[in-house]
Design an enzyme around this catalytic site. Structure first.
Site, PDB file in Angstrom:
ATOM      1  N   HIS A   9       0.828  -1.197   0.000  1.00  0.00           N
ATOM      2  CA  HIS A   9       0.000   0.000   0.000  1.00  0.00           C
ATOM      3  C   HIS A   9       0.868   1.253   0.000  1.00  0.00           C
ATOM      4  O   HIS A   9       2.069   1.194   0.206  1.00  0.00           O
ATOM      5  CB  HIS A   9      -0.959   0.019   1.192  1.00  0.00           C
ATOM      6  CG  HIS A   9      -0.305   0.248   2.517  1.00  0.00           C
ATOM      7  ND1 HIS A   9       0.213  -0.769   3.282  1.00  0.00           N
ATOM      8  CD2 HIS A   9      -0.083   1.383   3.212  1.00  0.00           C
ATOM      9  CE1 HIS A   9       0.718  -0.276   4.393  1.00  0.00           C
ATOM     10  NE2 HIS A   9       0.558   1.039   4.382  1.00  0.00           N
ATOM     11  N   GLU A  58      -3.771   3.892   1.391  1.00  0.00           N
ATOM     12  CA  GLU A  58      -4.138   4.117   2.783  1.00  0.00           C
ATOM     13  C   GLU A  58      -4.328   5.614   2.999  1.00  0.00           C
ATOM     14  O   GLU A  58      -3.422   6.402   2.748  1.00  0.00           O
ATOM     15  CB  GLU A  58      -3.035   3.604   3.713  1.00  0.00           C
ATOM     16  CG  GLU A  58      -3.277   3.924   5.170  1.00  0.00           C
ATOM     17  CD  GLU A  58      -2.085   3.585   6.046  1.00  0.00           C
ATOM     18  OE1 GLU A  58      -2.119   3.928   7.231  1.00  0.00           O
ATOM     19  OE2 GLU A  58      -1.104   2.991   5.538  1.00  0.00           O
ATOM     20  N   HIS A  77       4.434  11.110  -6.261  1.00  0.00           N
ATOM     21  CA  HIS A  77       3.058  10.967  -6.708  1.00  0.00           C
ATOM     22  C   HIS A  77       2.669   9.493  -6.767  1.00  0.00           C
ATOM     23  O   HIS A  77       3.510   8.621  -6.817  1.00  0.00           O
ATOM     24  CB  HIS A  77       2.831  11.621  -8.079  1.00  0.00           C
ATOM     25  CG  HIS A  77       3.618  10.994  -9.176  1.00  0.00           C
ATOM     26  ND1 HIS A  77       4.890  11.405  -9.495  1.00  0.00           N
ATOM     27  CD2 HIS A  77       3.331   9.967 -10.022  1.00  0.00           C
ATOM     28  CE1 HIS A  77       5.347  10.666 -10.492  1.00  0.00           C
ATOM     29  NE2 HIS A  77       4.419   9.786 -10.834  1.00  0.00           N
ATOM     30  N   GLU A 120      -0.887  10.665 -10.927  1.00  0.00           N
ATOM     31  CA  GLU A 120      -0.633  10.582 -12.372  1.00  0.00           C
ATOM     32  C   GLU A 120      -1.622   9.611 -12.993  1.00  0.00           C
ATOM     33  O   GLU A 120      -1.878   8.533 -12.457  1.00  0.00           O
ATOM     34  CB  GLU A 120       0.789  10.094 -12.613  1.00  0.00           C
ATOM     35  CG  GLU A 120       1.149   9.998 -14.082  1.00  0.00           C
ATOM     36  CD  GLU A 120       2.589   9.512 -14.303  1.00  0.00           C
ATOM     37  OE1 GLU A 120       2.985   9.426 -15.474  1.00  0.00           O
ATOM     38  OE2 GLU A 120       3.291   9.212 -13.305  1.00  0.00           O
TER      39      GLU A 120
END
Length: 124
Positions: A9, A58, A77, A120
């Site tokens: 994550h 998360e 990002h 993105e």
């Protein structure tokens, strides 16, 4: 020793948890997969999933953090690949008003979440 790590994550700290959950649901169709709330209410963790991969985003909400998060120069990002009609998805994000940067030469663009994080978007 060789450690074989696997992506699990990525975390974003958010100021308004419900607003962020709504944004990610509307903009990217991510759904809440799991939630953890501290017994004393000091934090809430919400894991969002795409329903296809095991990767999770998360979202961390901290009760005592009232100021906007300092994202530095935003030189990081999250990236999502969209398998739908890329031009239609970009049009939809434009209508939502969340596109913050486009690189037409590369064929990519970025959307910005309510806390200023950039995501993105690349074609599938």
């Amino acid at each position: 020793m060789i450690v074989n790590g696997k992506f699990d994550h990525f975390n974003f700290n958010v100021s308004d948890l419900e607003k962020s959950i709504e944004f990610y649901g509307k903009a990217l169709n991510l759904k809440e997969a799991r939630r953890q709330t501290a017994a004393d209410g000091s934090f809430i963790l919400v894991f969002l999933a795409d329903g296809e991969t095991g990767f999770r985003l998360e979202l961390t909400w901290l009760r005592d953090h009232k100021e906007r998060y300092d994202l530095g120069e935003c030189e990081f990002h999250l990236c999502l690949r969209v398998s739908d009609d890329y031009d239609e998805v970009r049009k939809y994000h434009r209508e939502l008003g969340c596109i913050c940067y486009e690189n037409l030469d590369m064929g990519i663009y970025f959307i910005e979440d309510p806390d200023g994080y950039w995501i993105e978007i690349i074609p599938g």
